[in-house]
Design a protein around this motif. Structure first.
Motif, PDB file in Angstrom:
ATOM      1  N   ASN A 227       3.259  -2.403  -9.398  1.00 25.01           N
ATOM      2  CA  ASN A 227       2.599  -1.478  -8.000  1.00 25.01           C
ATOM      3  C   ASN A 227       4.284  -0.843  -6.776  1.00 25.01           C
ATOM      4  O   ASN A 227       4.073  -0.728  -6.198  1.00 25.01           O
ATOM      5  N   TYR A 228       5.590  -0.959  -7.832  1.00 30.90           N
ATOM      6  CA  TYR A 228       6.441  -0.798  -7.514  1.00 30.90           C
ATOM      7  C   TYR A 228       6.450   0.917  -6.722  1.00 30.90           C
ATOM      8  O   TYR A 228       6.803   1.115  -5.392  1.00 30.90           O
ATOM      9  N   LEU A 229       6.024   1.850  -7.285  1.00 32.71           N
ATOM     10  CA  LEU A 229       5.911   3.338  -6.731  1.00 32.71           C
ATOM     11  C   LEU A 229       4.638   3.364  -6.099  1.00 32.71           C
ATOM     12  O   LEU A 229       4.397   4.320  -6.204  1.00 32.71           O
ATOM     13  N   SER A 230       3.714   2.006  -6.354  1.00 32.10           N
ATOM     14  CA  SER A 230       2.067   2.889  -5.833  1.00 32.10           C
ATOM     15  C   SER A 230       1.789   3.521  -4.166  1.00 32.10           C
ATOM     16  O   SER A 230       3.062   3.013  -3.756  1.00 32.10           O
ATOM     17  N   LYS A 231       1.114   4.112  -4.143  1.00 28.83           N
ATOM     18  CA  LYS A 231       1.124   4.536  -2.963  1.00 28.83           C
ATOM     19  C   LYS A 231      -0.439   3.812  -1.890  1.00 28.83           C
ATOM     20  O   LYS A 231      -0.345   4.050  -0.370  1.00 28.83           O
ATOM     21  N   SER A 232      -0.714   2.622  -3.014  1.00 32.48           N
ATOM     22  CA  SER A 232      -1.429   1.607  -2.164  1.00 32.48           C
ATOM     23  C   SER A 232      -1.045   0.363  -2.438  1.00 32.48           C
ATOM     24  O   SER A 232      -2.382  -0.160  -2.748  1.00 32.48           O
ATOM     25  N   VAL A 233      -0.215  -0.163  -1.779  1.00 32.15           N
ATOM     26  CA  VAL A 233      -0.061  -1.515  -1.643  1.00 32.15           C
ATOM     27  C   VAL A 233      -0.279  -2.038  -0.745  1.00 32.15           C
ATOM     28  O   VAL A 233      -0.544  -1.843   0.008  1.00 32.15           O
ATOM     29  N   SER A 234      -0.688  -3.389  -1.528  1.00 30.44           N
ATOM     30  CA  SER A 234      -1.272  -4.238  -0.390  1.00 30.44           C
ATOM     31  C   SER A 234      -0.513  -4.763   1.253  1.00 30.44           C
ATOM     32  O   SER A 234       0.930  -4.692   1.628  1.00 30.44           O
ATOM     33  N   PRO A 235      -1.204  -4.524   1.790  1.00 33.46           N
ATOM     34  CA  PRO A 235      -0.606  -5.209   3.079  1.00 33.46           C
ATOM     35  C   PRO A 235      -0.586  -6.568   2.819  1.00 33.46           C
ATOM     36  O   PRO A 235       0.393  -7.502   3.950  1.00 33.46           O
ATOM     37  N   TYR A 236      -0.931  -7.491   2.307  1.00 27.72           N
ATOM     38  CA  TYR A 236      -0.382  -9.113   2.026  1.00 27.72           C
ATOM     39  C   TYR A 236       0.648  -9.144   0.854  1.00 27.72           C
ATOM     40  O   TYR A 236       1.161 -10.147   1.389  1.00 27.72           O
ATOM     41  N   ALA A 237       0.765  -7.938   0.318  1.00 29.10           N
ATOM     42  CA  ALA A 237       2.498  -7.363   0.118  1.00 29.10           C
ATOM     43  C   ALA A 237       3.495  -7.307   1.249  1.00 29.10           C
ATOM     44  O   ALA A 237       5.091  -7.957   1.046  1.00 29.10           O
ATOM     45  N   SER A 238       3.303  -5.860   1.732  1.00 26.93           N
ATOM     46  CA  SER A 238       4.238  -5.608   2.429  1.00 26.93           C
ATOM     47  C   SER A 238       3.342  -5.126   3.905  1.00 26.93           C
ATOM     48  O   SER A 238       2.552  -4.473   4.254  1.00 26.93           O
ATOM     49  N   PRO A 239       3.432  -5.773   5.533  1.00 27.58           N
ATOM     50  CA  PRO A 239       2.874  -6.065   6.213  1.00 27.58           C
ATOM     51  C   PRO A 239       3.156  -4.447   6.835  1.00 27.58           C
ATOM     52  O   PRO A 239       1.833  -4.472   7.369  1.00 27.58           O
ATOM     53  N   SER A 240       3.876  -3.897   6.134  1.00 29.03           N
ATOM     54  CA  SER A 240       3.736  -2.809   7.062  1.00 29.03           C
ATOM     55  C   SER A 240       2.826  -1.576   6.856  1.00 29.03           C
ATOM     56  O   SER A 240       2.113  -0.277   7.806  1.00 29.03           O
ATOM     57  N   HIS A 241       1.903  -1.853   6.082  1.00 25.02           N
ATOM     58  CA  HIS A 241       0.517  -1.303   5.868  1.00 25.02           C
ATOM     59  C   HIS A 241      -0.571  -1.750   6.066  1.00 25.02           C
ATOM     60  O   HIS A 241      -1.664  -1.386   5.895  1.00 25.02           O
ATOM     61  N   MET A 242      -0.655  -2.654   6.688  1.00 24.08           N
ATOM     62  CA  MET A 242      -1.684  -3.365   7.954  1.00 24.08           C
ATOM     63  C   MET A 242      -2.323  -2.494   8.386  1.00 24.08           C
ATOM     64  O   MET A 242      -1.856  -1.674   9.615  1.00 24.08           O
ATOM     65  N   LYS A 243      -4.014  -1.476   9.247  1.00 20.71           N
ATOM     66  CA  LYS A 243      -4.248  -1.938   9.258  1.00 20.71           C
ATOM     67  C   LYS A 243      -4.692  -1.853  10.498  1.00 20.71           C
ATOM     68  O   LYS A 243      -5.044  -1.075  12.079  1.00 20.71           O
ATOM     69  N   SER A 244      -4.604  -3.043  11.211  1.00 22.88           N
ATOM     70  CA  SER A 244      -5.266  -3.690  11.889  1.00 22.88           C
ATOM     71  C   SER A 244      -4.372  -5.206  12.206  1.00 22.88           C
ATOM     72  O   SER A 244      -3.993  -6.129  12.096  1.00 22.88           O
ATOM     73  N   TYR A 245      -3.916  -5.281  13.549  1.00 24.98           N
ATOM     74  CA  TYR A 245      -3.248  -6.495  14.415  1.00 24.98           C
ATOM     75  C   TYR A 245      -3.832  -6.946  15.073  1.00 24.98           C
ATOM     76  O   TYR A 245      -3.092  -8.319  15.766  1.00 24.98           O
ATOM     77  N   ASP A 246      -4.905  -7.097  14.975  1.00 30.20           N
ATOM     78  CA  ASP A 246      -6.337  -7.536  16.070  1.00 30.20           C
ATOM     79  C   ASP A 246      -5.673  -9.756  15.984  1.00 30.20           C
ATOM     80  O   ASP A 246      -6.127  -9.850  14.579  1.00 30.20           O
TER      81      ASP A 246
END
Length: 324
Positions: A227-246
């Protein structure tokens, strides 16, 4: 960001130049060599006479076995149930063991009666994402389930870690929120590794001591695997992809301003603030990655450690979140 030696704080310049000259973790081969050296620490308890360590093995999600290092104070201040802290070691998700954190853990226990659980999670050298997250989250659930036998206050479960351990802290806090299986009262991700895209100004062309863009690229490639070059890395792998911080836990961190993670950490804090999550962040001028460990006698490291311990003590007084 190109980092010159003159940009390094004077008090840690010698250490920075030595690290920059002689240590380069920019290949899997070098990660493996470093892990072999670090492995010699396995089983070694903190030198602090007030801290006891025992090793426990629990079943993992994938039929694996997770080794936990469990730290407790010998001379407790009271008989009340203790704060529980899940503390996660760093190492770019590729290297490291809990015993690397002995000094930090002992300092925390000296400040406040705490039972600290530190998981020896699977490294990317043996299994890519989500192995590490699964192991850390399993360890968190184990803490909650065993709160009584651990003499731990189940309503005061904290989580923290350094570098990749800080990244896992943010990932597991989000996972715990989303699964609603355990409530985390406070998180302390120190200079966390959060963004696999590596497209921020502080990351680009960064050649700072200890950890830089080349190290980071190797680490993310190893951790994400296919998934290294994937455009849809999970936020549980890379938190920068998180949609909600609530509803994420109140957060403390510190960071150096010449290290590659500076921008991604500040963005994470900004997003928490937008979600009305209480935060505290301290920035140290001229400090590189992990300066509190690699240049511990510098004035910046001493201040960062003192501020962190003070923030932890304050958190034990005010942050609680009920667990059934």
């Amino acid at each position: 960001m190109k980092v010159t030696n003159k940009m390094i704080a004077k008090d840690m310049r010698i250490e920075g130049i030595l690290w920059r000259t002689f240590i380069h973790l920019n290949s899997v081969k070098k990660f493996k060599r470093a892990q072999k050296i670090i492995s010699h620490l396995k089983g070694k308890a903190p030198k602090n006479p007030n801290v006891e360590m025992q090793q426990i093995k629990i079943p993992g999600k994938d039929g694996n076995v997770i080794r936990l290092c469990v730290y407790t104070p010998k001379n407790r201040r009271s008989d009340a149930p203790m704060t529980g802290l899940l503390w996660i070691h760093g190492g770019g998700y590729a290297i490291g063991i809990p015993e690397m954190e002995n000094k930090t853990i002992a300092r925390i226990i000296d400040v406040h009666d705490t039972i600290v659980v530190s998981p020896d999670y699977r490294l990317s050298l043996e299994a890519p994402y989500p192995a590490a997250v699964d192991d850390v989250y399993t360890s968190l659930l184990w803490m909650k389930s065993n709160a009584t036998s651990l003499n731990m206050n189940s309503n005061q479960i904290f989580i923290g870690g350094e570098s990749a351990g800080g990244g896992l802290t943010c990932c597991v806090s989000a996972l715990a929120r989303d699964r609603n299986e355990v409530n985390i009262a406070f998180q302390m991700p120190l200079y966390p590794m959060l963004d696999n895209e590596m497209d921020t100004p502080s990351m680009k062309n960064n050649d700072a001591p200890v950890w830089n863009q080349a190290n980071n690229n190797t680490a993310w490639k190893q951790y994400l695997g296919i998934n290294y070059l994937s455009k849809s890395v999970s936020p549980y792998a890379s938190p920068s992809h998180m949609k909600s911080y609530d509803d994420l836990p109140p957060t403390f961190t510190f960071i150096g301003d010449i290290e590659p993670f500076y921008d991604e950490v500040m963005a994470y804090i900004e997003n928490l603030n937008k979600a009305y999550v209480q935060t505290e962040v301290h920035v140290y001028h001229g400090a590189f990655h992990g300066f509190d460990r690699t240049a511990p006698y510098s004035s910046e490291a001493k201040q960062a450690t003192e501020v962190m311990l003070k923030a932890y003590l304050e958190a034990t007084k005010k942050y609680f979140k009920a667990n059934s």
